[in-house]
Design an enzyme around this catalytic site. Structure first.
Site, PDB file in Angstrom:
ATOM      1  N   TRP A 185      42.042 -70.807  12.090  1.00  0.00           N
ATOM      2  CA  TRP A 185      40.345 -71.056  11.655  1.00  0.00           C
ATOM      3  C   TRP A 185      40.235 -69.492  11.319  1.00  0.00           C
ATOM      4  CZ3 TRP A 185      38.055 -67.004  14.498  1.00  0.00           C
ATOM      5  CH2 TRP A 185      36.543 -66.401  14.297  1.00  0.00           C
ATOM      6  N   GLU A 224      40.126 -75.671  11.501  1.00  0.00           N
ATOM      7  CA  GLU A 224      38.444 -75.867  11.895  1.00  0.00           C
ATOM      8  C   GLU A 224      37.696 -75.186  11.254  1.00  0.00           C
ATOM      9  OE1 GLU A 224      39.821 -73.413  16.005  1.00  0.00           O
ATOM     10  OE2 GLU A 224      37.408 -73.658  16.678  1.00  0.00           O
ATOM     11  N   LYS A 226      33.670 -74.758  11.612  1.00  0.00           N
ATOM     12  CA  LYS A 226      32.603 -74.422  11.931  1.00  0.00           C
ATOM     13  C   LYS A 226      31.110 -74.341  11.298  1.00  0.00           C
ATOM     14  CE  LYS A 226      31.828 -69.910  14.789  1.00  0.00           C
ATOM     15  NZ  LYS A 226      32.830 -68.757  15.236  1.00  0.00           N
ATOM     16  N   ASP A 257      35.625 -78.399  17.092  1.00  0.00           N
ATOM     17  CA  ASP A 257      35.098 -77.596  18.390  1.00  0.00           C
ATOM     18  C   ASP A 257      34.279 -78.015  18.495  1.00  0.00           C
ATOM     19  OD1 ASP A 257      34.263 -75.011  20.158  1.00  0.00           O
ATOM     20  OD2 ASP A 257      36.051 -74.045  19.229  1.00  0.00           O
ATOM     21  N   HIS A 260      30.727 -75.667  17.922  1.00  0.00           N
ATOM     22  CA  HIS A 260      30.865 -75.044  16.337  1.00  0.00           C
ATOM     23  C   HIS A 260      29.301 -75.914  15.711  1.00  0.00           C
ATOM     24  CE1 HIS A 260      34.347 -73.097  15.874  1.00  0.00           C
ATOM     25  NE2 HIS A 260      34.151 -72.784  16.620  1.00  0.00           N
ATOM     26  N   HIS A 284      39.078 -78.677  20.363  1.00  0.00           N
ATOM     27  CA  HIS A 284      38.640 -77.573  20.834  1.00  0.00           C
ATOM     28  C   HIS A 284      37.339 -77.359  21.973  1.00  0.00           C
ATOM     29  CE1 HIS A 284      41.206 -73.930  18.718  1.00  0.00           C
ATOM     30  NE2 HIS A 284      41.695 -74.779  18.944  1.00  0.00           N
ATOM     31  N   ASP A 292      27.385 -70.871  19.947  1.00  0.00           N
ATOM     32  CA  ASP A 292      28.827 -71.019  19.450  1.00  0.00           C
ATOM     33  C   ASP A 292      29.211 -69.962  20.873  1.00  0.00           C
ATOM     34  OD1 ASP A 292      31.246 -71.668  19.649  1.00  0.00           O
ATOM     35  OD2 ASP A 292      31.410 -70.382  17.984  1.00  0.00           O
ATOM     36  N   ASP A 294      30.643 -70.041  24.137  1.00  0.00           N
ATOM     37  CA  ASP A 294      31.879 -70.415  24.610  1.00  0.00           C
ATOM     38  C   ASP A 294      31.906 -70.084  25.949  1.00  0.00           C
ATOM     39  OD1 ASP A 294      34.514 -70.675  22.211  1.00  0.00           O
ATOM     40  OD2 ASP A 294      32.969 -69.524  21.377  1.00  0.00           O
ATOM     41  N   ASP A 324      38.985 -73.619  24.953  1.00  0.00           N
ATOM     42  CA  ASP A 324      38.214 -73.084  23.887  1.00  0.00           C
ATOM     43  C   ASP A 324      36.937 -72.439  24.296  1.00  0.00           C
ATOM     44  OD1 ASP A 324      38.524 -70.715  22.536  1.00  0.00           O
ATOM     45  OD2 ASP A 324      37.278 -72.073  20.260  1.00  0.00           O
TER      46      ASP A 324
HETATM   47  C1  RNT Z   1      36.436 -69.471  16.725  1.00  0.00           C
HETATM   48  C2  RNT Z   1      37.334 -70.523  17.122  1.00  0.00           C
HETATM   49  C3  RNT Z   1      38.552 -70.144  16.795  1.00  0.00           C
HETATM   50  C4  RNT Z   1      38.817 -69.761  18.798  1.00  0.00           C
HETATM   51  C5  RNT Z   1      39.973 -68.688  18.827  1.00  0.00           C
HETATM   52  C6  RNT Z   1      39.913 -67.581  19.612  1.00  0.00           C
HETATM   53  O1  RNT Z   1      34.589 -69.798  16.842  1.00  0.00           O
HETATM   54  O2  RNT Z   1      36.426 -72.004  17.570  1.00  0.00           O
HETATM   55  O3  RNT Z   1      39.330 -71.688  17.390  1.00  0.00           O
HETATM   56  O4  RNT Z   1      37.424 -68.999  19.378  1.00  0.00           O
HETATM   57  O5  RNT Z   1      40.701 -68.633  18.043  1.00  0.00           O
HETATM   58 ZN    ZN Z   2      37.435 -72.695  18.450  1.00  0.00          ZN
END
Ligand code: RNT
Ligand code: ZN
Length: 417
Positions: A185, A224, A226, A257, A260, A284, A292, A294, A324
């Site tokens: 990523w 990945e 986003k 993810d 994202h 993820h 986003d 998390d 994640d």
């Molecule tokens: C960031 C991505 C990525 C990170 C990690 C720490 O938007 O989701 O996966 O969260 O690599």
């Molecule tokens: Zn991620």
């Protein structure tokens, strides 16, 4: 919790599901075989051991709950605690900044397997398999562009880093006799209106092609996508469209993810499209709140739908499941257990769906019947099956993990200043 009662409830649930053609024992056996890749970065708010600075590069942790892991031993101690509270055999997902640099500064274009030998040995002794990530963020050369940077020197620094990371992942995979999944990523993007969108994407594709040209059998690479990062709101080089095209044309694993995309977007619907064109998915599993953010994964419709789509596509064997998120506002061990158990609950719900009957209805154009059964399936005795799954694997059933984590906080976390 009363063991007899759990077993009795399981028997009742088994019969109830069997009436709908669902084999509960099979679902439990399948769930036991699904490793979840535990993201090491929830232990310490994505700081790592390179230069001990706060996270930067499009992502952010918020909160300062006490007990953050400050060194490798504490990360390992925390992961040990986490795995004892989870049913199943899981994996550990490391980022490059979590290497054992032995007190020396090792720049990202200098990293090698030797910095991860300790992890490889530790993981083997703890019966955990490793996954890996290159790290483009939190570095003086991170800027807004890394692998997509037109500046040759900066770009080559990151290409070298990523190549080295693939070799580290390869060594991990060989040591564990199972491919190490390495995620790439990069936060590359721009805060404001961008007029060279095509150019940066062209460069990113070239950089990735160069990185992936080396054939390494011990690892698998995933990339990945986003929508945006913090401070990079207007343009992300590695967007969904970019990586959907890249992965399809290069036969590379796509990392999905769940944080994202737009909050109202039906991310799970990507599964049945991507799986037609890409070899595998890396998930993820996360929880976006307004952005986003998390937040800790929970059992919500988004996560349930994600796994239902995987199971409906018959693609559990083509999906790698990882977590994640990084929440620094609550007990971090608790955050792992909540998120992993929620993920397992969602997988189990998906496995318990009365799919054969639902498909018969759909094939026969019986829309009312399909919707009725989808609704009824929501209140089937799923909790009894999940309790049994944990009992069978000798880990706390239901909320019984709360006092265990409280004890760990008293004994260990609260002593970290
Ligand atoms: C960031 C991505 C990525 C990170 C990690 C720490 O938007 O989701 O996966 O969260 O690599
Ligand atoms: Zn991620």
């Amino acid at each position: 919790m009363n063991e007899q009662l759990i077993l009795k409830n399981y028997e009742i649930a088994r019969e109830r599901y069997a009436a709908l053609g669902v084999d509960v024992d099979q679902a439990v056996a399948t769930l036991e075989q699904i490793p979840i890749s535990l993201h090491c970065w929830q232990t310490d708010d994505v700081v790592g051991f390179e230069r001990n600075v706060a996270l930067s590069g499009g992502i952010q942790t918020t909160g300062n709950y006490p007990g953050r892991a400050r060194n490798i031993d504490e990360v390992r101690q925390d992961i040990d605690c986490v795995t004892t509270l989870l049913a199943g055999n899981h994996r550990l997902n490391l980022h490059e900044i979590y290497g054992e640099f032995g007190g020396k500064f090792v720049d990202r274009d200098q990293v090698g397997v030797e910095h991860f030998q300790g992890w490889i040995d530790w993981a083997r002794a703890h019966n955990l398999k490793l996954d890996f990530n290159s790290t483009s963020f939190s570095h003086p050369k991170s800027g807004d562009l890394t692998l997509a940077n037109p500046d040759r020197e900066i770009r080559e620094f990151w290409i070298e880093h990523t190549k080295r990371c693939r070799r580290i992942a390869d060594a991990m995979g060989r040591a564990q006799g199972d491919p190490c999944i390495m995620n790439i990523w990069v936060h590359d993007g721009s805060k404001d209106l961008t007029v060279n969108r095509f150019k940066y994407r062209q460069i990113l594709a070239q950089s990735l092609d160069e990185i992936l040209a080396e054939k390494l059998d011990g690892m698998k690479t995933c990339v990945e996508a986003k929508l945006f990062g913090i401070g990079l709101e207007s343009y992300t080089v590695g967007s969904h469209d970019f990586f959907a095209g890249y992965c399809a044309s290069r036969n590379v694993i796509y990392t999905l993810d769940t944080g994202h995309y737009e909050q109202t977007e039906n991310v799970s619907d990507m599964v049945a499209s991507l799986l037609l064109y890409v070899p595998e998915l890396m998930l993820h599993v996360s929880r976006p709140v307004r952005w986003d953010s998390d937040h800790v994964t929970i059992m919500n419709d988004q996560t349930l739908d994600l796994f239902k789509e995987i199971v409906r596509a018959g693609a559990l064997h083509r999906a790698h499941v990882g977590l994640d998120y990084f929440d620094a506002s609550i007990n971090r061990i608790g955050a792992y257990i909540i998120g992993t158990r929620a993920t397992q609950k969602c997988i189990l719900q998906a496995l318990l769906e009365p799919l054969a009957q639902l498909r018969r209805y759909e094939d026969a154009g019986q829309g009312f019947q399909r919707l009725a059964l989808l609704e009824e399936a929501k209140s089937l005795p799923f909790g009894a099956v999940f309790d049994y799954f944990n009992l069978k694997n000798n880990v706390p059933v239901g909320e019984a993990f709360i006092p265990v984590i409280e004890q760990y906080e008293r004994d260990v976390l609260s002593k970290r200043q």
